[in-house]
Design an enzyme around this catalytic site. Structure first.
Site, PDB file in Angstrom:
ATOM      1  N   ASN A 118       0.844  -1.265   0.001  1.00  0.00           N
ATOM      2  CA  ASN A 118       0.022   0.127  -0.007  1.00  0.00           C
ATOM      3  C   ASN A 118       0.918   1.230  -0.067  1.00  0.00           C
ATOM      4  O   ASN A 118       2.073   1.274   0.452  1.00  0.00           O
ATOM      5  CB  ASN A 118      -1.039  -0.106   1.198  1.00  0.00           C
ATOM      6  CG  ASN A 118      -0.387   0.629   2.427  1.00  0.00           C
ATOM      7  OD1 ASN A 118      -0.245   1.808   2.644  1.00  0.00           O
ATOM      8  ND2 ASN A 118       0.381  -0.162   3.447  1.00  0.00           N
ATOM      9  N   PHE A 122      -1.444   8.300   4.184  1.00  0.00           N
ATOM     10  CA  PHE A 122      -2.085   9.031   5.496  1.00  0.00           C
ATOM     11  C   PHE A 122      -3.492   9.544   5.015  1.00  0.00           C
ATOM     12  O   PHE A 122      -3.775  11.035   5.224  1.00  0.00           O
ATOM     13  CB  PHE A 122      -1.336   9.951   6.255  1.00  0.00           C
ATOM     14  CG  PHE A 122      -0.431   9.469   7.186  1.00  0.00           C
ATOM     15  CD1 PHE A 122      -0.653   8.183   7.803  1.00  0.00           C
ATOM     16  CD2 PHE A 122       0.887   9.980   7.621  1.00  0.00           C
ATOM     17  CE1 PHE A 122       0.382   7.686   8.776  1.00  0.00           C
ATOM     18  CE2 PHE A 122       1.838   9.519   8.368  1.00  0.00           C
ATOM     19  CZ  PHE A 122       1.465   8.301   8.981  1.00  0.00           C
ATOM     20  N   SER A 185       5.762   4.982   8.879  1.00  0.00           N
ATOM     21  CA  SER A 185       5.004   4.809   7.350  1.00  0.00           C
ATOM     22  C   SER A 185       5.885   5.127   6.366  1.00  0.00           C
ATOM     23  O   SER A 185       6.794   6.443   6.450  1.00  0.00           O
ATOM     24  CB  SER A 185       3.830   5.610   7.477  1.00  0.00           C
ATOM     25  OG  SER A 185       2.707   4.775   8.259  1.00  0.00           O
ATOM     26  N   ASN A 187       5.145   5.993   3.236  1.00  0.00           N
ATOM     27  CA  ASN A 187       4.359   6.561   2.343  1.00  0.00           C
ATOM     28  C   ASN A 187       4.161   8.133   2.238  1.00  0.00           C
ATOM     29  O   ASN A 187       3.640   8.851   1.576  1.00  0.00           O
ATOM     30  CB  ASN A 187       2.989   6.047   2.028  1.00  0.00           C
ATOM     31  CG  ASN A 187       3.306   4.454   1.647  1.00  0.00           C
ATOM     32  OD1 ASN A 187       3.976   4.089   0.803  1.00  0.00           O
ATOM     33  ND2 ASN A 187       2.483   3.743   2.671  1.00  0.00           N
ATOM     34  N   THR A 188       4.959   8.685   3.602  1.00  0.00           N
ATOM     35  CA  THR A 188       4.856  10.288   3.399  1.00  0.00           C
ATOM     36  C   THR A 188       6.269  10.347   3.442  1.00  0.00           C
ATOM     37  O   THR A 188       7.302   9.980   4.412  1.00  0.00           O
ATOM     38  CB  THR A 188       4.202  10.691   5.025  1.00  0.00           C
ATOM     39  OG1 THR A 188       3.033  10.205   4.906  1.00  0.00           O
ATOM     40  CG2 THR A 188       4.567  12.187   5.331  1.00  0.00           C
ATOM     41  N   LYS A 228       6.205   3.598  17.095  1.00  0.00           N
ATOM     42  CA  LYS A 228       6.337   2.414  16.014  1.00  0.00           C
ATOM     43  C   LYS A 228       7.172   2.512  15.151  1.00  0.00           C
ATOM     44  O   LYS A 228       7.400   3.678  14.401  1.00  0.00           O
ATOM     45  CB  LYS A 228       4.684   2.624  15.324  1.00  0.00           C
ATOM     46  CG  LYS A 228       4.588   1.301  14.307  1.00  0.00           C
ATOM     47  CD  LYS A 228       3.068   1.549  13.866  1.00  0.00           C
ATOM     48  CE  LYS A 228       2.804   0.142  12.936  1.00  0.00           C
ATOM     49  NZ  LYS A 228       1.521   0.083  12.465  1.00  0.00           N
ATOM     50  N   ASN A 257       6.066  -1.520  11.456  1.00  0.00           N
ATOM     51  CA  ASN A 257       5.344  -1.055  10.224  1.00  0.00           C
ATOM     52  C   ASN A 257       5.448  -2.037   8.834  1.00  0.00           C
ATOM     53  O   ASN A 257       6.251  -2.771   9.109  1.00  0.00           O
ATOM     54  CB  ASN A 257       5.644   0.389   9.960  1.00  0.00           C
ATOM     55  CG  ASN A 257       4.447   1.130   9.567  1.00  0.00           C
ATOM     56  OD1 ASN A 257       3.612   0.760   8.722  1.00  0.00           O
ATOM     57  ND2 ASN A 257       4.241   2.366  10.181  1.00  0.00           N
TER      58      ASN A 257
HETATM   59  C1  LIG Z   1      -3.568  -0.289   3.729  1.00  0.00           C
HETATM   60  C2  LIG Z   1      -2.611  -0.314   4.891  1.00  0.00           C
HETATM   61  C3  LIG Z   1      -2.682   1.102   5.644  1.00  0.00           C
HETATM   62  C4  LIG Z   1      -2.015   1.440   6.729  1.00  0.00           C
HETATM   63  N1  LIG Z   1      -1.884   2.558   7.501  1.00  0.00           N
HETATM   64  C5  LIG Z   1      -1.212   2.283   8.669  1.00  0.00           C
HETATM   65  C6  LIG Z   1      -1.009   3.884   9.335  1.00  0.00           C
HETATM   66  O1  LIG Z   1      -1.859   4.721   8.986  1.00  0.00           O
HETATM   67  N2  LIG Z   1      -0.243   3.909  10.404  1.00  0.00           N
HETATM   68  C7  LIG Z   1       0.430   2.798  10.724  1.00  0.00           C
HETATM   69  O2  LIG Z   1       1.160   2.907  11.698  1.00  0.00           O
HETATM   70  N3  LIG Z   1       0.572   1.690  10.075  1.00  0.00           N
HETATM   71  C8  LIG Z   1      -0.297   1.480   8.856  1.00  0.00           C
HETATM   72  N4  LIG Z   1      -0.403   0.429   8.475  1.00  0.00           N
HETATM   73  C9  LIG Z   1       0.623  -0.728   8.678  1.00  0.00           C
HETATM   74  C10 LIG Z   1      -0.032  -1.775   9.730  1.00  0.00           C
HETATM   75  O3  LIG Z   1      -0.574  -1.109  10.914  1.00  0.00           O
HETATM   76  C11 LIG Z   1       0.819  -2.898   9.971  1.00  0.00           C
HETATM   77  O4  LIG Z   1       1.948  -2.577  10.702  1.00  0.00           O
HETATM   78  C12 LIG Z   1       1.539  -3.562   8.762  1.00  0.00           C
HETATM   79  O5  LIG Z   1       0.484  -3.769   7.764  1.00  0.00           O
HETATM   80  C13 LIG Z   1       2.170  -5.118   9.246  1.00  0.00           C
HETATM   81  O6  LIG Z   1       1.060  -5.768   9.754  1.00  0.00           O
HETATM   82  P1  LIG Z   1       0.300  -6.977   8.742  1.00  0.00           P
HETATM   83  O7  LIG Z   1       1.601  -7.769   8.215  1.00  0.00           O
HETATM   84  O8  LIG Z   1      -0.481  -7.879   9.828  1.00  0.00           O
HETATM   85  O9  LIG Z   1      -0.327  -6.220   7.840  1.00  0.00           O
HETATM   86  C14 LIG Z   1      -1.129   0.102   7.078  1.00  0.00           C
HETATM   87  C15 LIG Z   1      -0.988  -1.111   6.413  1.00  0.00           C
HETATM   88  C16 LIG Z   1      -1.970  -1.165   5.484  1.00  0.00           C
HETATM   89  C17 LIG Z   1      -2.000  -2.617   4.552  1.00  0.00           C
END
Ligand SMILES: Cc1cc2nc3c(=O)[nH]c(=O)nc-3n(C[C@H](O)[C@H](O)[C@H](O)COP(=O)(O)O)c2cc1C
Length: 369
Positions: A118, A122, A185, A187-188, A228, A257
Protein backbone atom coordinates in the site's frame (compact mmCIF):
# COMPACT_ATOMS: atom_id res chain seq x y z
CA UNK A 1 -17.40 -19.56 9.95
CA UNK A 2 -13.76 -19.41 8.85
CA UNK A 3 -14.77 -21.67 5.96
CA UNK A 4 -17.59 -19.33 4.90
CA UNK A 5 -15.04 -16.53 4.71
CA UNK A 6 -12.45 -18.68 2.92
CA UNK A 7 -14.77 -20.11 0.28
CA UNK A 8 -17.36 -17.34 -0.25
CA UNK A 9 -16.34 -13.92 1.07
CA UNK A 10 -12.62 -14.09 0.22
CA UNK A 11 -13.08 -14.99 -3.46
CA UNK A 12 -15.74 -12.26 -3.74
CA UNK A 13 -13.46 -9.67 -2.18
CA UNK A 14 -10.50 -10.83 -4.26
CA UNK A 15 -12.10 -9.81 -7.54
CA UNK A 16 -12.79 -6.28 -6.31
CA UNK A 17 -10.37 -3.36 -6.19
CA UNK A 18 -8.57 -3.71 -2.82
CA UNK A 19 -9.52 -0.32 -1.43
CA UNK A 20 -13.16 -0.63 -2.52
CA UNK A 21 -13.36 -4.13 -0.99
CA UNK A 22 -11.94 -2.68 2.21
CA UNK A 23 -14.50 0.14 2.21
CA UNK A 24 -17.36 -2.32 1.68
CA UNK A 25 -16.19 -4.60 4.49
CA UNK A 26 -15.92 -1.62 6.84
CA UNK A 27 -19.41 -0.43 5.90
CA UNK A 28 -20.82 -3.91 6.46
CA UNK A 29 -19.19 -4.07 9.88
CA UNK A 30 -20.60 -0.64 10.78
CA UNK A 31 -24.10 -1.68 9.78
CA UNK A 32 -23.91 -5.02 11.55
CA UNK A 33 -22.63 -3.48 14.74
CA UNK A 34 -25.26 -0.75 14.83
CA UNK A 35 -28.06 -2.79 16.39
CA UNK A 36 -28.15 -5.10 19.41
CA UNK A 37 -29.36 -8.20 17.57
CA UNK A 38 -26.64 -8.21 14.87
CA UNK A 39 -24.04 -7.24 17.48
CA UNK A 40 -25.06 -10.29 19.44
CA UNK A 41 -24.69 -12.39 16.27
CA UNK A 42 -21.21 -11.01 15.61
CA UNK A 43 -20.15 -11.71 19.18
CA UNK A 44 -21.50 -15.25 19.02
CA UNK A 45 -19.70 -15.96 15.77
CA UNK A 46 -16.38 -14.27 16.33
CA UNK A 47 -15.66 -13.47 19.99
CA UNK A 48 -13.20 -15.95 21.54
CA UNK A 49 -14.98 -18.19 24.03
CA UNK A 50 -12.24 -17.81 26.65
CA UNK A 51 -10.11 -14.86 27.60
CA UNK A 52 -6.35 -14.70 27.83
CA UNK A 53 -5.98 -11.69 30.10
CA UNK A 54 -2.91 -9.49 30.13
CA UNK A 55 -2.11 -6.21 31.85
CA UNK A 56 0.14 -3.74 30.04
CA UNK A 57 0.58 0.02 30.07
CA UNK A 58 -1.72 0.20 33.12
CA UNK A 59 -4.56 -1.26 31.02
CA UNK A 60 -6.38 -4.60 31.36
CA UNK A 61 -6.78 -6.44 28.05
CA UNK A 62 -9.17 -9.42 27.75
CA UNK A 63 -6.60 -10.99 25.46
CA UNK A 64 -3.47 -9.73 23.66
CA UNK A 65 -4.71 -9.58 20.05
CA UNK A 66 -5.91 -6.36 18.44
CA UNK A 67 -6.39 -4.53 15.17
CA UNK A 68 -3.41 -2.74 13.60
CA UNK A 69 -3.41 0.87 12.42
CA UNK A 70 -4.67 1.67 8.93
CA UNK A 71 -7.82 -0.50 9.02
CA UNK A 72 -10.06 2.15 10.51
CA UNK A 73 -8.43 5.44 9.62
CA UNK A 74 -11.56 7.49 10.35
CA UNK A 75 -12.68 5.76 13.58
CA UNK A 76 -15.83 4.61 11.80
CA UNK A 77 -16.41 1.13 13.16
CA UNK A 78 -15.46 1.30 16.84
CA UNK A 79 -18.40 -0.84 17.93
CA UNK A 80 -17.65 -3.33 15.17
CA UNK A 81 -14.14 -4.08 16.42
CA UNK A 82 -15.32 -4.91 19.89
CA UNK A 83 -18.24 -6.95 18.53
CA UNK A 84 -15.90 -9.26 16.61
CA UNK A 85 -13.97 -9.91 19.80
CA UNK A 86 -10.74 -7.95 19.42
CA UNK A 87 -8.71 -7.20 22.55
CA UNK A 88 -8.20 -3.58 21.43
CA UNK A 89 -8.33 -1.46 18.29
CA UNK A 90 -6.00 1.21 16.89
CA UNK A 91 -7.58 3.97 14.85
CA UNK A 92 -5.71 6.12 12.34
CA UNK A 93 -3.08 7.12 11.22
CA UNK A 94 -4.49 10.50 12.03
CA UNK A 95 -2.74 13.72 11.13
CA UNK A 96 -3.29 17.28 12.33
CA UNK A 97 -4.64 18.31 8.90
CA UNK A 98 -7.26 16.56 6.81
CA UNK A 99 -5.68 14.98 3.73
CA UNK A 100 -6.63 12.92 0.70
CA UNK A 101 -3.59 10.69 0.61
CA UNK A 102 -1.95 9.48 -2.60
CA UNK A 103 -3.82 9.03 -5.89
CA UNK A 104 -5.73 5.75 -6.35
CA UNK A 105 -5.14 2.87 -6.88
CA UNK A 106 -2.88 2.68 -3.85
CA UNK A 107 -3.58 -0.68 -2.24
CA UNK A 108 -2.70 -4.03 -3.85
CA UNK A 109 -3.09 -7.68 -2.87
CA UNK A 110 -0.89 -10.69 -3.55
CA UNK A 111 -3.30 -13.52 -2.75
CA UNK A 112 -0.79 -16.35 -3.24
CA UNK A 113 1.68 -14.87 -0.74
CA UNK A 114 -1.02 -13.38 1.54
CA UNK A 115 0.72 -10.02 1.13
CA UNK A 116 -0.43 -6.42 0.71
CA UNK A 117 1.35 -3.46 -0.81
CA UNK A 118 0.00 0.00 0.00
CA UNK A 119 0.92 3.62 -0.55
CA UNK A 120 -2.15 5.20 1.07
CA UNK A 121 -0.23 8.24 2.35
CA UNK A 122 -2.26 8.95 5.50
CA UNK A 123 -5.64 9.57 3.88
CA UNK A 124 -7.70 10.71 6.87
CA UNK A 125 -10.20 13.40 7.93
CA UNK A 126 -7.70 15.15 10.24
CA UNK A 127 -7.67 15.19 14.03
CA UNK A 128 -10.38 17.81 14.48
CA UNK A 129 -13.03 15.71 12.71
CA UNK A 130 -11.86 12.46 14.27
CA UNK A 131 -12.09 14.10 17.73
CA UNK A 132 -15.73 15.01 17.02
CA UNK A 133 -16.53 11.46 15.90
CA UNK A 134 -14.93 10.04 19.05
CA UNK A 135 -16.90 12.48 21.18
CA UNK A 136 -20.13 11.21 19.64
CA UNK A 137 -19.14 7.63 20.43
CA UNK A 138 -19.21 8.50 24.14
CA UNK A 139 -22.93 7.73 24.19
CA UNK A 140 -22.24 4.03 24.47
CA UNK A 141 -20.03 2.18 26.90
CA UNK A 142 -16.80 1.12 25.24
CA UNK A 143 -15.78 -2.42 26.02
CA UNK A 144 -12.23 -2.51 24.67
CA UNK A 145 -9.34 -0.01 24.79
CA UNK A 146 -9.06 2.29 21.76
CA UNK A 147 -5.60 3.40 20.65
CA UNK A 148 -4.75 6.18 18.21
CA UNK A 149 -1.99 6.13 15.62
CA UNK A 150 -0.48 9.59 15.20
CA UNK A 151 0.94 10.56 11.81
CA UNK A 152 2.43 13.75 10.39
CA UNK A 153 0.54 15.90 7.87
CA UNK A 154 2.22 15.92 4.48
CA UNK A 155 2.25 19.74 4.40
CA UNK A 156 4.03 20.06 7.74
CA UNK A 157 7.83 20.31 7.38
CA UNK A 158 9.90 17.83 9.38
CA UNK A 159 11.14 20.68 11.60
CA UNK A 160 7.55 21.31 12.78
CA UNK A 161 6.58 17.67 13.02
CA UNK A 162 6.52 17.73 16.81
CA UNK A 163 3.68 20.28 16.84
CA UNK A 164 1.70 18.26 14.31
CA UNK A 165 1.88 15.10 16.45
CA UNK A 166 1.27 16.94 19.73
CA UNK A 167 -1.76 18.83 18.34
CA UNK A 168 -3.43 15.58 17.30
CA UNK A 169 -2.64 14.04 20.66
CA UNK A 170 -4.24 17.01 22.45
CA UNK A 171 -7.37 16.92 20.30
CA UNK A 172 -7.94 13.20 20.83
CA UNK A 173 -6.69 12.91 24.40
CA UNK A 174 -10.01 12.58 26.23
CA UNK A 175 -11.29 9.67 24.14
CA UNK A 176 -8.16 7.62 23.56
CA UNK A 177 -6.57 5.08 25.90
CA UNK A 178 -3.08 4.92 24.35
CA UNK A 179 -1.14 6.81 21.67
CA UNK A 180 1.25 5.40 19.07
CA UNK A 181 3.69 7.88 17.57
CA UNK A 182 4.10 6.62 14.03
CA UNK A 183 7.43 7.66 12.56
CA UNK A 184 7.70 4.68 10.25
CA UNK A 185 5.11 4.78 7.44
CA UNK A 186 7.00 4.67 4.16
CA UNK A 187 4.40 6.69 2.22
CA UNK A 188 4.91 10.20 3.58
CA UNK A 189 8.13 11.70 2.20
CA UNK A 190 10.79 12.03 4.90
CA UNK A 191 8.65 10.54 7.69
CA UNK A 192 11.11 7.77 8.46
CA UNK A 193 13.84 10.37 9.05
CA UNK A 194 11.87 11.24 12.18
CA UNK A 195 12.96 7.93 13.72
CA UNK A 196 16.37 9.35 14.34
CA UNK A 197 18.17 11.52 16.91
CA UNK A 198 16.93 15.01 17.67
CA UNK A 199 13.74 14.71 15.65
CA UNK A 200 12.60 11.69 17.62
CA UNK A 201 13.43 13.07 21.04
CA UNK A 202 11.76 16.41 20.28
CA UNK A 203 8.57 14.66 19.10
CA UNK A 204 8.48 12.48 22.20
CA UNK A 205 9.14 15.46 24.48
CA UNK A 206 6.42 17.58 22.86
CA UNK A 207 3.89 14.72 23.03
CA UNK A 208 4.79 14.05 26.65
CA UNK A 209 4.37 17.72 27.55
CA UNK A 210 0.96 17.80 25.86
CA UNK A 211 0.04 14.54 27.59
CA UNK A 212 0.88 16.03 31.01
CA UNK A 213 -1.02 19.25 30.25
CA UNK A 214 -4.14 17.31 29.23
CA UNK A 215 -3.92 15.06 32.30
CA UNK A 216 -3.72 18.18 34.48
CA UNK A 217 -6.57 19.88 32.67
CA UNK A 218 -9.01 16.96 32.52
CA UNK A 219 -7.83 15.05 35.59
CA UNK A 220 -6.59 11.49 35.61
CA UNK A 221 -3.33 9.90 34.58
CA UNK A 222 -1.24 10.54 31.50
CA UNK A 223 -1.89 8.13 28.61
CA UNK A 224 0.73 5.57 27.56
CA UNK A 225 2.92 6.70 24.64
CA UNK A 226 4.47 4.19 22.23
CA UNK A 227 6.68 4.52 19.14
CA UNK A 228 6.08 2.51 15.97
CA UNK A 229 9.21 1.60 14.04
CA UNK A 230 10.07 0.42 10.54
CA UNK A 231 11.33 -3.09 9.76
CA UNK A 232 13.96 -1.72 7.39
CA UNK A 233 16.20 -0.34 10.13
CA UNK A 234 19.62 -1.87 10.62
CA UNK A 235 20.22 -3.24 14.12
CA UNK A 236 22.59 -0.35 15.06
CA UNK A 237 19.92 2.14 13.91
CA UNK A 238 17.33 0.29 15.97
CA UNK A 239 19.56 0.44 19.03
CA UNK A 240 19.98 4.21 18.67
CA UNK A 241 16.19 4.56 18.58
CA UNK A 242 15.87 2.37 21.66
CA UNK A 243 18.45 4.50 23.49
CA UNK A 244 16.40 7.62 22.74
CA UNK A 245 13.15 5.88 23.70
CA UNK A 246 14.53 4.56 26.98
CA UNK A 247 16.08 7.93 27.87
CA UNK A 248 12.73 9.61 27.20
CA UNK A 249 10.81 7.05 29.29
CA UNK A 250 8.63 5.94 26.43
CA UNK A 251 6.13 3.24 27.46
CA UNK A 252 6.62 0.75 24.64
CA UNK A 253 7.48 -0.05 21.04
CA UNK A 254 5.26 -1.21 18.19
CA UNK A 255 7.28 -3.42 15.84
CA UNK A 256 6.77 -3.12 12.95
CA UNK A 257 5.28 -1.02 10.19
CA UNK A 258 5.31 -2.16 6.52
CA UNK A 259 8.58 -2.87 4.66
CA UNK A 260 10.12 -1.46 1.50
CA UNK A 261 11.57 -4.91 0.76
CA UNK A 262 9.85 -7.31 -1.67
CA UNK A 263 10.09 -11.11 -1.91
CA UNK A 264 10.69 -10.65 -5.67
CA UNK A 265 10.37 -7.91 -8.28
CA UNK A 266 8.42 -9.89 -10.88
CA UNK A 267 4.94 -10.29 -9.40
CA UNK A 268 2.50 -7.53 -10.28
CA UNK A 269 1.70 -6.41 -6.74
CA UNK A 270 5.39 -6.26 -5.82
CA UNK A 271 6.13 -3.91 -8.71
CA UNK A 272 3.96 -1.28 -7.02
CA UNK A 273 5.68 1.27 -4.82
CA UNK A 274 4.79 1.49 -1.13
CA UNK A 275 5.00 -0.65 1.98
CA UNK A 276 4.60 -4.41 1.94
CA UNK A 277 2.91 -6.33 4.76
CA UNK A 278 1.51 -9.78 5.46
CA UNK A 279 3.40 -13.07 5.36
CA UNK A 280 6.60 -11.75 3.69
CA UNK A 281 7.04 -9.31 6.61
CA UNK A 282 6.57 -11.88 9.38
CA UNK A 283 10.12 -13.08 9.87
CA UNK A 284 11.75 -9.64 9.76
CA UNK A 285 9.30 -8.19 12.23
CA UNK A 286 9.96 -11.10 14.63
CA UNK A 287 13.74 -10.53 14.28
CA UNK A 288 13.30 -6.92 15.38
CA UNK A 289 11.04 -7.93 18.28
CA UNK A 290 13.69 -10.42 19.41
CA UNK A 291 16.42 -7.79 19.20
CA UNK A 292 14.40 -5.17 21.10
CA UNK A 293 13.59 -7.63 23.88
CA UNK A 294 17.24 -8.63 24.19
CA UNK A 295 18.65 -5.10 23.99
CA UNK A 296 16.24 -3.73 26.60
CA UNK A 297 16.47 -6.80 28.80
CA UNK A 298 12.75 -7.29 28.49
CA UNK A 299 12.12 -3.93 30.17
CA UNK A 300 10.23 -2.26 27.32
CA UNK A 301 6.84 -3.78 26.40
CA UNK A 302 6.64 -4.69 22.72
CA UNK A 303 3.54 -4.80 20.52
CA UNK A 304 4.26 -7.34 17.78
CA UNK A 305 2.80 -6.77 14.32
CA UNK A 306 3.72 -8.08 10.88
CA UNK A 307 2.58 -11.24 9.14
CA UNK A 308 0.37 -12.70 11.88
CA UNK A 309 -1.98 -15.08 10.03
CA UNK A 310 -2.34 -17.90 12.57
CA UNK A 311 -1.78 -18.85 16.18
CA UNK A 312 1.63 -20.28 15.19
CA UNK A 313 2.69 -16.83 13.97
CA UNK A 314 1.28 -15.23 17.11
CA UNK A 315 3.15 -17.67 19.38
CA UNK A 316 6.41 -16.99 17.53
CA UNK A 317 6.03 -13.28 18.25
CA UNK A 318 5.17 -13.93 21.92
CA UNK A 319 8.16 -16.16 22.69
CA UNK A 320 10.40 -13.65 20.94
CA UNK A 321 9.22 -10.86 23.24
CA UNK A 322 5.87 -9.41 22.15
CA UNK A 323 3.33 -8.98 24.92
CA UNK A 324 0.52 -7.63 22.71
CA UNK A 325 -0.16 -8.46 19.05
CA UNK A 326 -1.84 -6.82 16.08
CA UNK A 327 -2.72 -7.68 12.50
CA UNK A 328 -3.91 -5.99 9.34
CA UNK A 329 -3.22 -8.38 6.43
CA UNK A 330 -4.35 -11.35 8.55
CA UNK A 331 -7.88 -9.94 8.65
CA UNK A 332 -7.84 -9.34 4.89
CA UNK A 333 -6.84 -12.92 4.06
CA UNK A 334 -8.25 -14.92 6.97
CA UNK A 335 -11.31 -12.85 7.84
CA UNK A 336 -12.85 -11.90 11.17
CA UNK A 337 -12.53 -15.45 12.53
CA UNK A 338 -8.79 -14.78 12.97
CA UNK A 339 -9.15 -13.47 16.53
CA UNK A 340 -10.85 -16.63 17.77
CA UNK A 341 -8.29 -18.82 15.99
CA UNK A 342 -5.41 -16.90 17.54
CA UNK A 343 -6.70 -16.61 21.09
CA UNK A 344 -7.85 -20.25 21.23
CA UNK A 345 -4.64 -21.42 19.53
CA UNK A 346 -2.34 -19.48 21.87
CA UNK A 347 -4.30 -20.80 24.89
CA UNK A 348 -3.76 -24.35 23.60
CA UNK A 349 -0.06 -23.74 23.05
CA UNK A 350 0.28 -22.36 26.57
CA UNK A 351 -1.50 -25.40 28.01
CA UNK A 352 0.86 -27.75 26.15
CA UNK A 353 3.96 -25.75 27.06
CA UNK A 354 6.06 -25.61 30.20
CA UNK A 355 4.88 -22.07 30.96
CA UNK A 356 2.38 -21.40 33.71
CA UNK A 357 1.13 -18.15 32.20
CA UNK A 358 1.27 -15.91 29.16
CA UNK A 359 3.63 -13.64 31.12
CA UNK A 360 6.11 -16.49 31.47
CA UNK A 361 6.01 -17.30 27.76
CA UNK A 362 6.75 -13.72 26.66
CA UNK A 363 10.35 -13.51 25.48
CA UNK A 364 11.08 -17.08 26.60
CA UNK A 365 13.14 -17.88 23.50
CA UNK A 366 15.40 -14.85 24.00
CA UNK A 367 18.65 -15.45 25.85
CA UNK A 368 19.22 -12.38 28.02
CA UNK A 369 22.69 -11.23 28.99
C1 LIG B 1 -3.61 -0.31 3.74
C2 LIG B 1 -2.74 -0.16 4.94
C3 LIG B 1 -2.73 1.04 5.62
C4 LIG B 1 -1.91 1.21 6.75
N1 LIG B 1 -1.92 2.40 7.42
C5 LIG B 1 -1.15 2.54 8.53
C6 LIG B 1 -1.15 3.76 9.26
O1 LIG B 1 -1.88 4.70 8.95
N2 LIG B 1 -0.33 3.87 10.33
C7 LIG B 1 0.50 2.84 10.73
O2 LIG B 1 1.23 2.96 11.70
N3 LIG B 1 0.49 1.66 10.06
C8 LIG B 1 -0.28 1.50 8.99
N4 LIG B 1 -0.28 0.31 8.30
C9 LIG B 1 0.63 -0.77 8.76
C10 LIG B 1 -0.07 -1.78 9.68
O3 LIG B 1 -0.57 -1.18 10.84
C11 LIG B 1 0.90 -2.91 10.08
O4 LIG B 1 1.95 -2.36 10.82
C12 LIG B 1 1.48 -3.62 8.87
O5 LIG B 1 0.50 -3.81 7.89
C13 LIG B 1 2.05 -5.01 9.24
O6 LIG B 1 1.05 -5.85 9.74
P1 LIG B 1 0.35 -7.00 8.87
O7 LIG B 1 1.46 -7.82 8.29
O8 LIG B 1 -0.51 -7.72 9.85
O9 LIG B 1 -0.43 -6.31 7.81
C14 LIG B 1 -1.09 0.12 7.19
C15 LIG B 1 -1.13 -1.09 6.49
C16 LIG B 1 -1.94 -1.25 5.38
C17 LIG B 1 -1.94 -2.57 4.67
Amino acid sequence: MGRVFRFISRPLLAVQDSEKAHGRSLLMLRILSSNPFTRFMLRTLYKPTHNLPIHRFGIDFEHPFGMAAGMDKRAEALRGWESIGLGFSEIGGITMLEQEGNPKPRMFRHGGDRALVNRMGFNNPGSEKVALRLKKSRKYNRKIPVWANLGKSKLTPLSEAKDDYATTLRRLWCDIDLFVINVSSPNTPGLRDLQHGDYLSSIIQECMAENLKSADMYGGKTKPLLIKIAPDLSMPELELILDVALAANIDGIVATNTTLQRPNDEDKAYKESGGCSGTPLGERSTELIHHIFKYTNGSLPIVGVGGIMSSDDAWEKIINGASLLQAYAGFVFEGPGLTKEIVNGVRRKLRDSKYASLEEAIGSSVVLN
